[in-house]
Enzyme design. Sequence first.
Site, PDB file in Angstrom:
ATOM      1  N   LYS A  39       0.843  -1.277  -0.097  1.00 45.98           N
ATOM      2  CA  LYS A  39      -0.059  -0.002   0.015  1.00 45.98           C
ATOM      3  C   LYS A  39       0.876   1.148  -0.129  1.00 45.98           C
ATOM      4  O   LYS A  39       2.077   1.220   0.263  1.00 45.98           O
ATOM      5  CB  LYS A  39      -0.932  -0.057   1.295  1.00 45.98           C
ATOM      6  CG  LYS A  39      -0.106   0.007   2.479  1.00 45.98           C
ATOM      7  CD  LYS A  39      -1.176   0.095   3.639  1.00 45.98           C
ATOM      8  CE  LYS A  39      -0.420  -0.053   5.218  1.00 45.98           C
ATOM      9  NZ  LYS A  39      -1.240  -0.123   6.149  1.00 45.98           N
ATOM     10  N   TYR A 266      16.415  29.642   7.353  1.00 42.80           N
ATOM     11  CA  TYR A 266      15.120  30.421   7.940  1.00 42.80           C
ATOM     12  C   TYR A 266      15.274  30.295   9.592  1.00 42.80           C
ATOM     13  O   TYR A 266      15.416  29.282  10.057  1.00 42.80           O
ATOM     14  CB  TYR A 266      14.001  29.955   7.827  1.00 42.80           C
ATOM     15  CG  TYR A 266      13.603  30.108   6.085  1.00 42.80           C
ATOM     16  CD1 TYR A 266      13.669  31.223   5.406  1.00 42.80           C
ATOM     17  CD2 TYR A 266      13.269  28.862   5.450  1.00 42.80           C
ATOM     18  CE1 TYR A 266      13.351  31.272   4.315  1.00 42.80           C
ATOM     19  CE2 TYR A 266      13.024  28.971   4.030  1.00 42.80           C
ATOM     20  CZ  TYR A 266      13.050  30.251   3.237  1.00 42.80           C
ATOM     21  OH  TYR A 266      12.752  30.140   2.118  1.00 42.80           O
TER      22      TYR A 266
END
Length: 374
Positions: A39, A266
Site C-alpha cells: 500500500k 530560516y
Amino acid sequence: MTRMPDGLAREAVIDVSAIEHNVRHLRAMTGTEVIAVVKADGYGHGAERSARAALAGGADRIAVADIGEALALRVAGLDAPLLAWLHAPGESFVEAAAAGVELGISSLEQLRAAAAAGTADRPVRVHLKVETGLGRNGIAPADYGTVFAEAARFEGQGVIEVIGMFSHLSNTSPAEDRAALSRFTVAQAGAEAAGLQPRLRHIAASHAAIDMPDARLNCVRLGIAIYGLSPFADRSSADLGLRPAMTLRAAVAAVRRVSAGQGVSYGYLHRTASESTLALISIGYADGAPRAASAGGPVSIGGRTYRVAGRIAMDQFVVDVGDAQVDVGDEAVLFGDPEQGAPSAGEWADAAGTINYEIVTRIGPRVPRRETRS
C-alpha cells in the site's frame, strides 16, 4: 568521494534484491504463508516493483489499502492474488470483482455490496475483518452473529467465497496483543459455528510476525519489514537479518566558505561557531525530508556523517561540514543501509519525532526512483 550524475538533484535508489531477501528470510522465520503489503506505493518504494520483488521472494499474496491501488497493479499486469481492505463509504465493488481483487469486509453493508458484485460463476473472494480491540474498522463483536450468518447465506448462493478472516494488533504490549488474539479465536469459532471455513487467518503484521509466534496462525501480513526496516525501537534491521531497500541521496548544490557567526537558513537556528564550509543539499520537505528533523537529521558526505544545520526548507537544507573538503556535485546520503555506512531511516525518524514507516512513505513524487539489484 562519490559524485551524483550531472543533472540529477536527488533520487531514491530501490534495491529490489533486498526486498526479495527480506521476504524470503521472513517466510523462513515465520513458517507461514505471507501477504506482502505494498500500500501507499509500496511504502514509498514503488508498488509494482515491490510486489514483483516480494513474489519473487516467496510471498503468496499482495495486499494494498484501497481498490484503486489494487486496480493499478492489475493494469500493470500483476495477476497474483491481491487483497484490498479499506473502502470508501458506499463504494461499489463491481470493478474490483471483475479484476479478481479479494476484498476485506468490515461491515454488513460492505458484505452486501460484495455479494451484489458477485455472480454464481464469479464469486467475490472476501476476508472478513473482525474488531478485536484496536478501535478502528472491523465487524463489531455484537454484529458477529448477524454478519457471519449473512456471509454463510451469500456463500451458499455462490456469490461470495469467504477465504479469510483477519484483524490487527495494537502492539501496545504482549498482554494486550494476546488478549486481542483471544478475541480473534472467539470470532473464528463464531464464524465456524455459522458454517464458514475461512482458510486464511491473519492477525500478525511485521511486529507480531517476528516477535509473537502464536499470532502467526497460518498467514502473516508483512509491511515495513519487507522493505528492510525494523518495526522495533530496540532492534535494528541488521539485528533482524533484514536489508533496507531504499537509499535516499541528493547532490551538493552549492558550497560556501563563511566566517564565524554566519546564520544558516530560516530563523537562524544554527550559527557557525568558527570559520566553516556550508554545503547546500538539494532536497527538502517537499521531497520528504521532514522539517521536524531540522538541526538534527543525519547526512553522510564522503563517508562522514554530519547533521542538518538550521531549518530544512521546502527544496533544500544546509550541512555545516567545518573544514572538510566538499564540492558541488558530491553525493549526500540521507539514509540507506547502515551496514554499508549510511545513516538509517530510523535516525531520521528519531530526529523528526516519528517512525521509520513515515520517513520512507512520505518521500515525494519529485524524487525519482531508480531500481537496482545488489
